[in-house]
Motif scaffolding. Structure first.
Motif, mmCIF file in Angstrom:
data_model
loop_
_atom_site.group_PDB
_atom_site.id
_atom_site.type_symbol
_atom_site.label_atom_id
_atom_site.label_comp_id
_atom_site.label_asym_id
_atom_site.label_seq_id
_atom_site.Cartn_x
_atom_site.Cartn_y
_atom_site.Cartn_z
ATOM 1 N N GLU A 176 38.299 49.430 52.549
ATOM 2 C CA GLU A 176 36.971 49.920 52.184
ATOM 3 C C GLU A 176 36.173 48.765 51.569
ATOM 4 O OE1 GLU A 176 35.720 52.955 52.846
ATOM 5 O OE2 GLU A 176 37.622 53.326 53.877
ATOM 6 N N VAL A 177 34.850 48.833 51.672
ATOM 7 C CA VAL A 177 33.990 47.801 51.099
ATOM 8 C C VAL A 177 34.293 47.620 49.615
ATOM 9 C CG1 VAL A 177 31.600 47.199 50.521
ATOM 10 C CG2 VAL A 177 32.131 48.076 52.780
ATOM 11 N N GLU A 178 34.471 48.726 48.913
ATOM 12 C CA GLU A 178 34.751 48.652 47.473
ATOM 13 C C GLU A 178 36.040 47.878 47.199
ATOM 14 O OE1 GLU A 178 33.867 51.403 49.053
ATOM 15 O OE2 GLU A 178 32.210 52.337 47.971
ATOM 16 N N GLU A 179 37.056 48.078 48.045
ATOM 17 C CA GLU A 179 38.331 47.396 47.864
ATOM 18 C C GLU A 179 38.179 45.892 48.083
ATOM 19 O OE1 GLU A 179 42.922 47.625 49.574
ATOM 20 O OE2 GLU A 179 41.373 48.913 50.443
ATOM 21 N N VAL A 180 37.440 45.517 49.132
ATOM 22 C CA VAL A 180 37.197 44.098 49.410
ATOM 23 C C VAL A 180 36.447 43.469 48.244
ATOM 24 C CG1 VAL A 180 35.985 42.482 50.933
ATOM 25 C CG2 VAL A 180 37.238 44.412 51.913
ATOM 26 N N LEU A 181 35.414 44.148 47.777
ATOM 27 C CA LEU A 181 34.620 43.625 46.669
ATOM 28 C C LEU A 181 35.447 43.536 45.390
ATOM 29 C CD1 LEU A 181 31.848 42.597 45.829
ATOM 30 C CD2 LEU A 181 31.308 44.918 45.139
ATOM 31 N N GLU A 182 36.278 44.527 45.155
ATOM 32 C CA GLU A 182 37.121 44.531 43.956
ATOM 33 C C GLU A 182 38.046 43.310 43.954
ATOM 34 O OE1 GLU A 182 37.448 45.975 40.402
ATOM 35 O OE2 GLU A 182 36.265 47.032 41.893
ATOM 36 N N LEU A 183 38.614 42.996 45.104
ATOM 37 C CA LEU A 183 39.495 41.818 45.209
ATOM 38 C C LEU A 183 38.703 40.533 44.956
ATOM 39 C CD1 LEU A 183 41.583 42.910 48.317
ATOM 40 C CD2 LEU A 183 42.403 42.714 45.954
ATOM 41 N N LEU A 184 37.516 40.443 45.559
ATOM 42 C CA LEU A 184 36.671 39.260 45.356
ATOM 43 C C LEU A 184 36.290 39.125 43.885
ATOM 44 C CD1 LEU A 184 34.964 36.877 46.420
ATOM 45 C CD2 LEU A 184 33.150 38.516 46.887
ATOM 46 N N LEU A 185 35.869 40.225 43.272
ATOM 47 C CA LEU A 185 35.493 40.179 41.852
ATOM 48 C C LEU A 185 36.689 39.833 40.975
ATOM 49 C CD1 LEU A 185 32.986 43.128 41.392
ATOM 50 C CD2 LEU A 185 32.526 40.686 41.217
ATOM 51 N N GLY A 186 37.861 40.313 41.350
ATOM 52 C CA GLY A 186 39.063 39.974 40.594
ATOM 53 C C GLY A 186 39.305 38.481 40.576
ATOM 54 N N VAL A 187 39.129 37.835 41.711
ATOM 55 C CA VAL A 187 39.298 36.383 41.782
ATOM 56 C C VAL A 187 38.218 35.694 40.966
ATOM 57 C CG1 VAL A 187 39.231 34.377 43.318
ATOM 58 C CG2 VAL A 187 40.494 36.416 44.010
ATOM 59 N N VAL A 188 36.980 36.156 41.106
ATOM 60 C CA VAL A 188 35.869 35.531 40.383
ATOM 61 C C VAL A 188 36.025 35.709 38.872
ATOM 62 C CG1 VAL A 188 33.379 35.668 39.954
ATOM 63 C CG2 VAL A 188 34.230 35.692 42.293
ATOM 64 N N LEU A 189 36.357 36.906 38.445
ATOM 65 C CA LEU A 189 36.401 37.191 37.014
ATOM 66 C C LEU A 189 37.698 36.748 36.335
ATOM 67 C CD1 LEU A 189 34.805 40.749 37.055
ATOM 68 C CD2 LEU A 189 33.711 38.613 36.351
ATOM 69 N N HIS A 190 38.798 36.784 37.063
ATOM 70 C CA HIS A 190 40.086 36.505 36.442
ATOM 71 C C HIS A 190 40.847 35.341 37.048
ATOM 72 C CE1 HIS A 190 39.348 40.305 34.489
ATOM 73 N NE2 HIS A 190 39.302 40.922 35.653
ATOM 74 N N GLY A 191 40.399 34.856 38.180
ATOM 75 C CA GLY A 191 41.148 33.792 38.851
ATOM 76 C C GLY A 191 42.420 34.346 39.457
ATOM 77 N N ILE A 192 43.261 33.455 39.932
ATOM 78 C CA ILE A 192 44.512 33.919 40.523
ATOM 79 C C ILE A 192 45.723 33.307 39.817
ATOM 80 C CG2 ILE A 192 43.542 34.402 42.785
ATOM 81 C CD1 ILE A 192 44.617 31.696 43.743
ATOM 82 N N THR A 193 45.467 32.580 38.745
ATOM 83 C CA THR A 193 46.589 31.980 38.016
ATOM 84 C C THR A 193 47.138 32.967 36.999
ATOM 85 O OG1 THR A 193 45.097 30.990 36.391
ATOM 86 C CG2 THR A 193 45.713 29.624 38.267
ATOM 87 N N ARG A 194 48.421 32.868 36.716
ATOM 88 C CA ARG A 194 49.059 33.727 35.727
ATOM 89 C C ARG A 194 48.613 33.312 34.333
ATOM 90 N NH1 ARG A 194 55.215 35.457 35.960
ATOM 91 N NH2 ARG A 194 54.543 35.517 38.117
ATOM 92 N N ARG A 195 48.347 34.267 33.494
ATOM 93 C CA ARG A 195 47.875 33.970 32.143
ATOM 94 C C ARG A 195 49.009 34.066 31.151
ATOM 95 N NH1 ARG A 195 43.270 32.412 33.214
ATOM 96 N NH2 ARG A 195 41.740 33.571 34.346
#
Length: 195
Positions: A176-195
């Protein structure tokens, strides 16, 4: 005004079905069920019709985007609302999207102006959301305008696939569009590195 809108609807359908190049003023007059002379009373050329269609669709998209962020709580939700509205509406605005992205239309000065104006609108809107996030201590970025530009480029990269539905197909499933956007926003807002 009603007749003018009727002509625009008829022309939009023809442009979407047959393309701008193949559609003639005579085609538009026939589709609108008016005399050619009447059509020329309202519009000098099919370029004038296209210009008004592009202006109206661009204004409608701007209103929808601003309404979406106005109705969202906080910068993160505003980014989400902006993205979802943008992608969903671009799918509905096939004519507007194709005209803004196809090289063929570059010779029409009003198309290039609309591209520049809409791009500036998007960067300013996204920058405003990012600045709000900085002010609230949610975002830690040094140059919100640069990040607005980069975020816009990421969204633009998904435009064609989302407009055609291709980006929503992944490994045999439909996203779904929302799912794609959620993944993109997750990368933008949180990155993909472990904290």
């Amino acid at each position: 005004m009603e007749r003018r809108e009727h002509i625009l609807r008829a022309a939009q359908e023809l442009f979407a079905r047959f393309g701008f190049r193949k559609t003639t003023m005579e085609d538009v007059a026939k589709a609108a069920r008016i005399a050619k002379a009447t059509l020329y009373y309202y519009f000098k050329s099919k370029e004038n019709i296209l210009q008004e269609l592009i202006y109206k669709k661009g204004e409608e998209l701007r209103r929808r985007l601003l309404s979406a962020i106005r109705n969202a709580e906080g910068p993160v939700e505003k980014l989400r609302a902006y993205g979802v509205t943008r992608f969903k509406y671009f799918r509905k605005l096939a004519l507007y999207y194709s005209i803004l992205t196809q090289e063929y239309y570059q010779y029409l000065p009003f198309i290039e102006k609309e591209r520049r104006d809409f791009n500036a609108f998007e960067i300013e809107t996204l920058e405003g959301i990012l600045r709000e996030g900085i002010d609230q201590g949610l975002f830690s970025i040094s140059d919100p305008r640069l990040y607005a530009f980069l975020l816009l480029q990421a969204m633009k990269g998904l435009e064609l696939p989302i407009a055609t539905g291709e980006a929503l197909k992944y490994d045999g499933r439909t996203l779904e569009v929302e799912e794609v956007l959620e993944l993109l926003l997750g990368v933008v807002l949180h990155g993909i590195t472990r904290r």
